[in-house]
Design a protein around this motif. Structure first.
Motif, PDB file in Angstrom:
ATOM      1  N   GLY A 173       0.820  -1.216   0.000  1.00 28.79           N
ATOM      2  CA  GLY A 173       0.000   0.000   0.000  1.00 28.79           C
ATOM      3  C   GLY A 173       0.855   1.269   0.000  1.00 28.79           C
ATOM      4  O   GLY A 173       0.601   2.212  -0.745  1.00 28.79           O
ATOM      5  N   ARG A 174       1.923   1.274   0.812  1.00 32.59           N
ATOM      6  CA  ARG A 174       2.782   2.459   0.909  1.00 32.59           C
ATOM      7  C   ARG A 174       3.543   2.714  -0.395  1.00 32.59           C
ATOM      8  O   ARG A 174       3.965   3.833  -0.666  1.00 32.59           O
ATOM      9  CB  ARG A 174       3.824   2.304   2.038  1.00 32.59           C
ATOM     10  N   LEU A 175       3.736   1.663  -1.204  1.00 32.22           N
ATOM     11  CA  LEU A 175       4.518   1.829  -2.436  1.00 32.22           C
ATOM     12  C   LEU A 175       3.639   1.892  -3.682  1.00 32.22           C
ATOM     13  O   LEU A 175       4.125   1.787  -4.802  1.00 32.22           O
ATOM     14  CB  LEU A 175       5.531   0.676  -2.563  1.00 32.22           C
ATOM     15  N   GLY A 176       2.340   2.031  -3.492  1.00 33.53           N
ATOM     16  CA  GLY A 176       1.443   2.232  -4.627  1.00 33.53           C
ATOM     17  C   GLY A 176       0.928   0.955  -5.262  1.00 33.53           C
ATOM     18  O   GLY A 176       0.413   0.990  -6.382  1.00 33.53           O
ATOM     19  N   GLY A 177       1.104  -0.181  -4.610  1.00 37.34           N
ATOM     20  CA  GLY A 177       0.573  -1.437  -5.148  1.00 37.34           C
ATOM     21  C   GLY A 177       1.659  -2.435  -5.475  1.00 37.34           C
ATOM     22  O   GLY A 177       2.856  -2.116  -5.394  1.00 37.34           O
ATOM     23  N   VAL A 178       1.228  -3.641  -5.864  1.00 39.76           N
ATOM     24  CA  VAL A 178       2.179  -4.745  -6.091  1.00 39.76           C
ATOM     25  C   VAL A 178       3.112  -4.428  -7.265  1.00 39.76           C
ATOM     26  O   VAL A 178       4.341  -4.376  -7.110  1.00 39.76           O
ATOM     27  CB  VAL A 178       1.405  -6.065  -6.371  1.00 39.76           C
ATOM     28  N   VAL A 179       2.531  -4.176  -8.431  1.00 38.51           N
ATOM     29  CA  VAL A 179       3.342  -3.972  -9.636  1.00 38.51           C
ATOM     30  C   VAL A 179       4.173  -2.686  -9.523  1.00 38.51           C
ATOM     31  O   VAL A 179       5.371  -2.680  -9.833  1.00 38.51           O
ATOM     32  CB  VAL A 179       2.445  -3.958 -10.893  1.00 38.51           C
ATOM     33  N   ALA A 180       3.544  -1.616  -9.018  1.00 44.70           N
ATOM     34  CA  ALA A 180       4.272  -0.342  -8.892  1.00 44.70           C
ATOM     35  C   ALA A 180       5.471  -0.489  -7.963  1.00 44.70           C
ATOM     36  O   ALA A 180       6.566   0.029  -8.245  1.00 44.70           O
ATOM     37  CB  ALA A 180       3.326   0.736  -8.376  1.00 44.70           C
ATOM     38  N   GLY A 181       5.293  -1.201  -6.874  1.00 44.31           N
ATOM     39  CA  GLY A 181       6.392  -1.421  -5.919  1.00 44.31           C
ATOM     40  C   GLY A 181       7.534  -2.187  -6.553  1.00 44.31           C
ATOM     41  O   GLY A 181       8.700  -1.818  -6.432  1.00 44.31           O
ATOM     42  N   HIS A 182       7.186  -3.280  -7.261  1.00 37.68           N
ATOM     43  CA  HIS A 182       8.228  -4.097  -7.918  1.00 37.68           C
ATOM     44  C   HIS A 182       8.957  -3.290  -9.000  1.00 37.68           C
ATOM     45  O   HIS A 182      10.176  -3.390  -9.138  1.00 37.68           O
ATOM     46  CB  HIS A 182       7.605  -5.351  -8.553  1.00 37.68           C
ATOM     47  N   GLU A 183       8.189  -2.510  -9.762  1.00 36.27           N
ATOM     48  CA  GLU A 183       8.823  -1.719 -10.836  1.00 36.27           C
ATOM     49  C   GLU A 183       9.798  -0.697 -10.255  1.00 36.27           C
ATOM     50  O   GLU A 183      10.898  -0.503 -10.786  1.00 36.27           O
ATOM     51  CB  GLU A 183       7.746  -1.013 -11.671  1.00 36.27           C
ATOM     52  N   ALA A 184       9.398  -0.068  -9.164  1.00 37.13           N
ATOM     53  CA  ALA A 184      10.283   0.915  -8.524  1.00 37.13           C
ATOM     54  C   ALA A 184      11.560   0.234  -8.043  1.00 37.13           C
ATOM     55  O   ALA A 184      12.657   0.800  -8.132  1.00 37.13           O
ATOM     56  CB  ALA A 184       9.553   1.582  -7.363  1.00 37.13           C
ATOM     57  N   LEU A 185      11.421  -0.998  -7.542  1.00 37.09           N
ATOM     58  CA  LEU A 185      12.599  -1.740  -7.067  1.00 37.09           C
ATOM     59  C   LEU A 185      13.518  -2.109  -8.240  1.00 37.09           C
ATOM     60  O   LEU A 185      14.743  -2.046  -8.122  1.00 37.09           O
ATOM     61  CB  LEU A 185      12.140  -3.008  -6.336  1.00 37.09           C
ATOM     62  N   SER A 186      12.913  -2.474  -9.380  1.00 34.71           N
ATOM     63  CA  SER A 186      13.716  -2.801 -10.570  1.00 34.71           C
ATOM     64  C   SER A 186      14.504  -1.572 -11.045  1.00 34.71           C
ATOM     65  O   SER A 186      15.639  -1.692 -11.497  1.00 34.71           O
ATOM     66  CB  SER A 186      12.816  -3.285 -11.709  1.00 34.71           C
ATOM     67  N   ARG A 187      13.888  -0.393 -10.941  1.00 32.19           N
ATOM     68  CA  ARG A 187      14.527   0.851 -11.416  1.00 32.19           C
ATOM     69  C   ARG A 187      15.559   1.390 -10.441  1.00 32.19           C
ATOM     70  O   ARG A 187      16.359   2.257 -10.774  1.00 32.19           O
ATOM     71  CB  ARG A 187      13.451   1.937 -11.600  1.00 32.19           C
ATOM     72  N   LEU A 188      15.526   0.903  -9.205  1.00 33.36           N
ATOM     73  CA  LEU A 188      16.306   1.542  -8.142  1.00 33.36           C
ATOM     74  C   LEU A 188      17.812   1.652  -8.424  1.00 33.36           C
ATOM     75  O   LEU A 188      18.396   2.723  -8.189  1.00 33.36           O
ATOM     76  CB  LEU A 188      16.034   0.821  -6.812  1.00 33.36           C
ATOM     77  N   PRO A 189      18.488   0.599  -8.922  1.00 30.44           N
ATOM     78  CA  PRO A 189      19.933   0.758  -9.177  1.00 30.44           C
ATOM     79  C   PRO A 189      20.229   1.939 -10.113  1.00 30.44           C
ATOM     80  O   PRO A 189      21.178   2.696  -9.879  1.00 30.44           O
ATOM     81  CB  PRO A 189      20.324  -0.578  -9.826  1.00 30.44           C
ATOM     82  N   ALA A 190      19.396   2.093 -11.160  1.00 31.60           N
ATOM     83  CA  ALA A 190      19.608   3.206 -12.100  1.00 31.60           C
ATOM     84  C   ALA A 190      19.358   4.539 -11.405  1.00 31.60           C
ATOM     85  O   ALA A 190      20.104   5.518 -11.602  1.00 31.60           O
ATOM     86  CB  ALA A 190      18.684   3.038 -13.298  1.00 31.60           C
ATOM     87  N   ASP A 191      18.314   4.598 -10.574  1.00 32.31           N
ATOM     88  CA  ASP A 191      18.018   5.843  -9.840  1.00 32.31           C
ATOM     89  C   ASP A 191      19.153   6.222  -8.892  1.00 32.31           C
ATOM     90  O   ASP A 191      19.534   7.383  -8.773  1.00 32.31           O
ATOM     91  CB  ASP A 191      16.719   5.677  -9.031  1.00 32.31           C
ATOM     92  N   LEU A 192      19.707   5.190  -8.227  1.00 33.76           N
ATOM     93  CA  LEU A 192      20.817   5.444  -7.295  1.00 33.76           C
ATOM     94  C   LEU A 192      22.031   5.973  -8.044  1.00 33.76           C
ATOM     95  O   LEU A 192      22.715   6.888  -7.595  1.00 33.76           O
ATOM     96  CB  LEU A 192      21.210   4.143  -6.593  1.00 33.76           C
ATOM     97  N   GLU A 193      22.282   5.369  -9.220  1.00 35.59           N
ATOM     98  CA  GLU A 193      23.437   5.770 -10.020  1.00 35.59           C
ATOM     99  C   GLU A 193      23.282   7.226 -10.473  1.00 35.59           C
ATOM    100  O   GLU A 193      24.240   8.003 -10.408  1.00 35.59           O
ATOM    101  CB  GLU A 193      23.562   4.838 -11.224  1.00 35.59           C
ATOM    102  N   ALA A 194      22.062   7.587 -10.879  1.00 32.43           N
ATOM    103  CA  ALA A 194      21.805   8.965 -11.323  1.00 32.43           C
ATOM    104  C   ALA A 194      22.054   9.943 -10.174  1.00 32.43           C
ATOM    105  O   ALA A 194      22.686  10.994 -10.346  1.00 32.43           O
ATOM    106  CB  ALA A 194      20.370   9.087 -11.833  1.00 32.43           C
ATOM    107  N   ASN A 195      21.602   9.597  -8.973  1.00 35.31           N
ATOM    108  CA  ASN A 195      21.818  10.462  -7.802  1.00 35.31           C
ATOM    109  C   ASN A 195      23.294  10.615  -7.486  1.00 35.31           C
ATOM    110  O   ASN A 195      23.781  11.722  -7.210  1.00 35.31           O
ATOM    111  CB  ASN A 195      21.124   9.857  -6.568  1.00 35.31           C
TER     112      ASN A 195
END
Lengths: 59, 621
Positions: free
Chosen positions: B214-236
């Motif tokens: 619920g806090r991450l916007g749902g099942v698929v949205a949460g998983h997608e955000a986790l998949s994107r995370l390494p790229a997001d961290l690298e950009a930061n």
């Protein structure tokens, strides 16, 4: 699948749900099976002898 | 005292009173040896399934492995799949039914007794009980230490005394509480309290997963955000380097900063055990290393959380890690540890766990086992499945709320990831409920461990092997004495063991049981041609190869070696061989060899007597 990038991880996610479903279905199908356990040989022999003892006396 | 603390104390007191009442009730219902050792062989299927699951799942599965999932990612769900499919379905359907019937036929009360009577061997009963008595305390002490640390933190015991004293006191109080209902109520006390604890755990984990998604916007949205995370961290991190370059006029790249971060992390690890003075002296003597730390500190200062997170990710990537929603690269140290130790070791090792196998002998018929399967499957899904998903997803939450990953937020201690996530992301009322969930998880596993260690010592080693058989009316007393001794050993080990060993100690015991017991256990259930000598050969090969692999081959920086080092005097006992294959778990080597030994020796030695086999397999189908 499920928003998960790696195929093998998505497969693991799906298999977790599928195996839990398998457990549910197995339990439902076999809910009343396996209860009519055959009594042990000793119990059978004992019941037989009890029957013999309790037979009405016939002269 | 805050409202949350007051709520926690009230529900904990109610819970402990309930456990005490169940323990007392079980005590009044325990009249025979079978009552004390196998719960009178009349357990309800739901109680049996919850007890099996709650014993299987300790705080280590939720907090330890859940925290590990913050590093390893959702690939750990393969372990959940094995836990459900092998640990429940295969275990109940293909092992449980035969074990129950054969256990009844042989009048076996413990796992070693089952094996010993199946193969008509006092040695097998003695040796397997000895393995349990010597190694289960390591697993039990890891659970105990986890529980102690958790109690200290939850009830703020470290505010009133030093951390070490608080930890020892917490472990002592907790042990006494568990010991009371185990010693008094035997397996009935253990299983009935397990059922209560399993129910609490189920409620806690259901709420946890619902809230987390619920806090991450749902099942698929949460998983997608986790998949994107390494790229997001690298950009930061790239932005942080850019900011640093603009400020200083330097031309650093993200790759060079990452290398610098790795070198700085290695240096920090090296300096960690040193005293403050020794550290200063070392850095004064090695100015280049001092400069490295200072420079990386200056870069990190532009975005401390982001750069620290990137440094953790870079370190993981060096070991073969490829993201939180992907498996590690094949044949890397990360892959070997994750696949062989965690997934195979724990996933398959469950089949030969003495404290779980004995549960199959507690039910009246196969119908009870059939009815227990759904409860068991759902229970395990909601335990390890939820813990691994939440552990991995906590990275997304912490990134969205602070720009860092879970390990950075938890100060580098994976055991703190789940508790930190709970206190940060979930409502305060849930913190108290989750504390009770973890306490239940620890107590349910611990109680069975104490019972199994005690029965191994009292029933199998002392009564059946040393005394040579049962003395009328003394089994329960002897087992109670065995439990007290087992508890003392566990408590002693828990004080001595290093921290962060929970997953390693769990995997060690599971792997050792699989290698030593599984070939003869499975063979004994299915094949008449396995001989006594074959069973003994398999057990000895499984045990001694595991020991050799653990002590002499595996790498010194592995968790296993860290676990075993305190017991060895050799400064560097395991750097004998080099190469990635050293990272393979002992199970992968020892188990196949044990199977081969069992089969080969069985083929060339004298068969078991036909009348004995007929008795064992009577009614088995």
């Amino acid at each position: 699948m499920f928003g998960i990038e790696g195929t093998s991880v998505a497969l693991a996610y799906g298999l977790c749900l599928a195996s839990a479903a398998l457990c549910l279905i197995y339990g439902a199908v076999n809910f009343n099976r396996g209860g009519d356990e055959a009594p042990k040989r000793e119990e059978v022999a004992w019941r037989q002898s009890e029957k013999e003892v309790e037979k009405p006396f016939e002269p | 005292m805050s409202e949350q603390d007051a709520t926690l104390i009230i529900i904990t007191v109610i819970y402990l009173l309930a456990c005490a009442w169940i323990g007392f009730y079980a005590y009044t219902k325990t009249k025979t040896t079978a009552d004390y050792l196998v719960a009178g062989r009349r357990a309800h299927p739901v109680v049996m399934a919850l007890s099996y699951g709650a014993t299987f799942i300790s705080t280590s599965a939720i907090v330890g492995f859940g925290g590990a999932a913050a590093n390893f990612g959702m690939g750990l769900l393969w372990l959940t799949f094995f836990n459900i499919f092998v640990g429940i379905f295969v275990a109940f359907v293909f092992f449980g039914k035969r074990t129950r019937r054969m256990g009844h036929n042989l009048d076996a009360h413990t796992f070693p007794e089952f094996l010993g009577r199946r193969y008509q061997s006092k040695f097998i009963q003695f040796f397997s009980a000895l393995v349990i008595f010597l190694f289960m305390p390591v697993y039990a002490s890891a659970v105990l230490r986890g529980a102690g640390t958790f109690i200290v933190k939850t009830f703020h015991m470290d505010q009133a005394m030093t951390l070490a004293t608080a930890l020892q006191m917490a472990m002592l109080i907790y042990t006494v509480l568990v010991a009371l209902y185990v010693i008094a109520g035997g397996l009935k006390g253990v299983m009935w309290t397990d059922a209560l604890q399993g129910g609490i755990m189920l409620a806690g984990m259901v709420i946890l997963i619902l809230y987390s998604y619920g806090r991450l916007g749902g099942v698929v949205a949460g998983h997608e955000a986790l998949s994107r995370l390494p790229a997001d961290l690298e950009a930061n991190a790239a932005q942080a380097v850019e900011n640093y370059n603009q400020k200083t006029g330097e031309q650093l790249t993200l790759a060079s900063v990452t290398d610098m971060g790795l070198a700085a992390a290695a240096l920090r690890d090296k300096l960690k055990p040193m005293s403050e003075e020794a550290r200063k002296k070392y850095l004064a003597e090695n100015p280049k290393e001092d400069q490295l730390l200072q420079k990386f500190g200056a870069i990190a200062a532009t975005d401390p959380k982001g750069v620290a997170s990137m440094a953790v990710v870079a370190r993981l990537q060096r070991g073969g890690w490829r993201g939180w929603t992907d498996m590690p690269a094949f044949n890397t140290p990360f892959w070997c540890f994750m696949v062989t130790t965690v997934i195979l070791g724990v996933g398959i090792g469950v089949l030969a766990q003495p404290q779980l196998v004995v549960r199959f002998m507690t039910v009246k018929s196969n119908r009870e086992l059939n009815r227990a399967v759904p409860t068991g499957g759902i229970f395990i899904l909601m335990m390890t499945g939820v813990a691994f998903v939440v552990g991995a997803l906590s990275n997304v939450y912490f990134f969205q709320h602070g720009g860092e990953i879970a390990m950075v937020r938890a100060g580098g201690d994976s055991d703190l990831v789940i508790p930190t996530f709970i206190t940060s992301a979930l409502p305060s009322w849930f913190v108290a409920l989750f504390a009770l969930t973890l306490l239940s998880a620890a107590m349910s596993t611990q109680s069975s461990q104490f019972h199994t260690i005690g029965t191994a010592l009292g029933r199998d080693i002392y009564e059946q092997t040393i005394l040579g058989g049962e003395r009328r009316g003394t089994t329960v007393l002897i087992t109670r004495f065995g439990i007290v001794l087992g508890i003392a050993v566990t408590l002693g080990l828990a004080v001595k063991l290093p921290g962060s060993i929970i997953p390693a100690a769990t995997a060690l015991f599971f792997g050792l049981c699989a290698s030593s017991f599984l070939p003869m256990y499975f063979g004994g259930l299915y094949f008449r041609w396995i001989t006594k000598a074959g069973a003994i050969a398999g057990m000895c090969v499984g045990f001694f190869v595991s020991m050799f692999w653990l002590f002499c081959v595996q790498m010194v920086n592995a968790r296993f070696a860290a676990l075993l080092l305190p017991f060895l005097n050799h400064p560097n006992p395991s750097l004998i061989l080099q190469g990635t294959w050293r990272f393979l778990d002992a199970l992968v080597i020892a188990f196949p060899l044990a199977v081969v030994a069992t089969v080969v020796v069985s083929l060339i030695t004298r068969k078991m007597p036909e009348d004995h086999l007929h008795k064992c397999f009577h009614g088995v189908r």
